[in-house]
Design a protein around this motif. Structure first.
Motif, mmCIF file in Angstrom:
data_model
loop_
_atom_site.group_PDB
_atom_site.id
_atom_site.type_symbol
_atom_site.label_atom_id
_atom_site.label_comp_id
_atom_site.label_asym_id
_atom_site.label_seq_id
_atom_site.Cartn_x
_atom_site.Cartn_y
_atom_site.Cartn_z
ATOM 1 N N ALA A 6 -14.799 57.025 -15.656
ATOM 2 C CA ALA A 6 -14.528 58.476 -14.976
ATOM 3 C C ALA A 6 -14.087 59.526 -15.420
ATOM 4 N N GLY A 11 -13.474 64.891 -14.768
ATOM 5 C CA GLY A 11 -13.324 64.688 -13.233
ATOM 6 C C GLY A 11 -13.323 66.422 -12.974
ATOM 7 N N GLU A 234 -0.488 56.930 -16.404
ATOM 8 C CA GLU A 234 -1.312 54.973 -15.996
ATOM 9 C C GLU A 234 -1.775 54.860 -17.698
ATOM 10 N N ARG A 237 -4.923 52.571 -17.507
ATOM 11 C CA ARG A 237 -6.371 53.372 -16.341
ATOM 12 C C ARG A 237 -5.863 54.738 -17.053
ATOM 13 N N GLU A 239 -6.743 57.137 -16.882
ATOM 14 C CA GLU A 239 -7.863 57.711 -15.728
ATOM 15 C C GLU A 239 -8.010 58.000 -14.407
ATOM 16 N N LEU A 240 -6.722 57.040 -14.167
ATOM 17 C CA LEU A 240 -5.827 57.213 -12.527
ATOM 18 C C LEU A 240 -4.948 58.426 -12.401
ATOM 19 N N SER A 241 -4.448 58.700 -13.417
ATOM 20 C CA SER A 241 -3.890 59.659 -13.274
ATOM 21 C C SER A 241 -3.845 61.168 -13.678
ATOM 22 N N GLY A 244 -8.134 62.343 -11.317
ATOM 23 C CA GLY A 244 -8.229 62.024 -9.849
ATOM 24 C C GLY A 244 -7.563 63.356 -9.518
#
Length: 249
Positions: A6, A11, A234, A237, A239-241, A244
């Motif tokens: 991602a 993003g 995170e 990962r 990118e999740l934080s 998103g």
């Protein structure tokens, strides 16, 4: 090196809210060390960008013409804005006709700027009008003499413009910071608030910020901290934080 997953897409765009400072040299100089604009930017870091659009030497006539150009198409309206003119408008017409603006026109120009902000999506309730500060005539007369001029402003005249600014704010439904009155309250030695009789000293910058911040804070208090606190990212990962929907923390 290519970014994985991602992260490669970057993003969704993250828009940073803005606080617009629009005024003359007292605004332009406000990002100098110890300036009131710099203090505001420091207080709002990661919540808002503080955008300095101070134009040294400008009066309200010129400002009313350029403000719509500064606001653009209104796609990203400021979260709050200050309008801070009058120090040049109040110049004596016989000594400084280029910067002088008649009192009635000054008031009309301020109202026009409030309307321009409203047209760009900034409600009057998110605008603060700031009156010019008082003029310490002995120091400013020395500045004028050094430039080969006679004294070209009077504190009593500046007061007329300050009162007009207050009236416009009340009529338009904006907040107002009446520096001219506050700096002279209870016989205050306001000369210490001014570096040259007209522009703000470090003490004057601190005074302005202390009175402006409560007005700005109530307009931006609901704005969240942008992007998560580093301890909440995170680890495996990120990118999740960071990429998103949880951009505000």
């Amino acid at each position: 090196m290519a970014l994985p997953g991602a992260a490669a897409g970057g993003g969704r765009p993250l828009r940073w809210p803005r606080v617009l400072l629009f005024g003359d040299s007292i605004t332009q100089f406000s990002f100098q060390p110890g300036g009131w604009g710099a203090a505001l930017a420091d207080r709002l870091v990661r919540r808002c960008d503080v955008v300095n659009r101070g134009l040294s030497g400008y009066n309200s006539r010129w400002a009313a013409l350029v403000l719509p150009r500064l606001l653009g198409d209104g796609a990203c309206a400021p979260a709050a804005a200050t309008i801070f003119f009058g120090a040049n408008d109040s110049a004596l017409p016989e000594e400084n006709p280029k910067q002088h603006v008649p009192l009635a026109e000054y008031a009309a120009n301020l109202a026009a700027m409030v309307r321009a902000l409203q047209a760009a999506g900034v409600p009057a309730a998110r605008v603060v009008l700031v009156t010019p500060p008082p003029l310490w005539e002995p120091a400013w007369e020395a500045e004028c003499a050094a430039q080969g001029h006679r004294l070209n402003r009077r504190n009593s005249t500046v007061g007329e413009y300050a009162r007009a600014c207050v009236r416009v704010a009340r009529a338009c439904g904006t907040d107002v910071l009446d520096l001219w009155t506050l700096m002279q309250k209870d016989g205050e030695d306001f000369a210490t608030y001014l570096s040259d009789g007209l522009h703000l000293s470090p003490k004057g910058n601190a005074f302005l910020f202390s009175h402006l911040w409560p007005l700005i804070e109530k307009k931006v208090s609901a704005l969240p901290l942008l992007l998560p606190y580093w301890k909440e990212v995170e680890e495996t990962r990120p990118e999740l934080s960071l990429l998103g929907d949880g951009d505000h923390q």
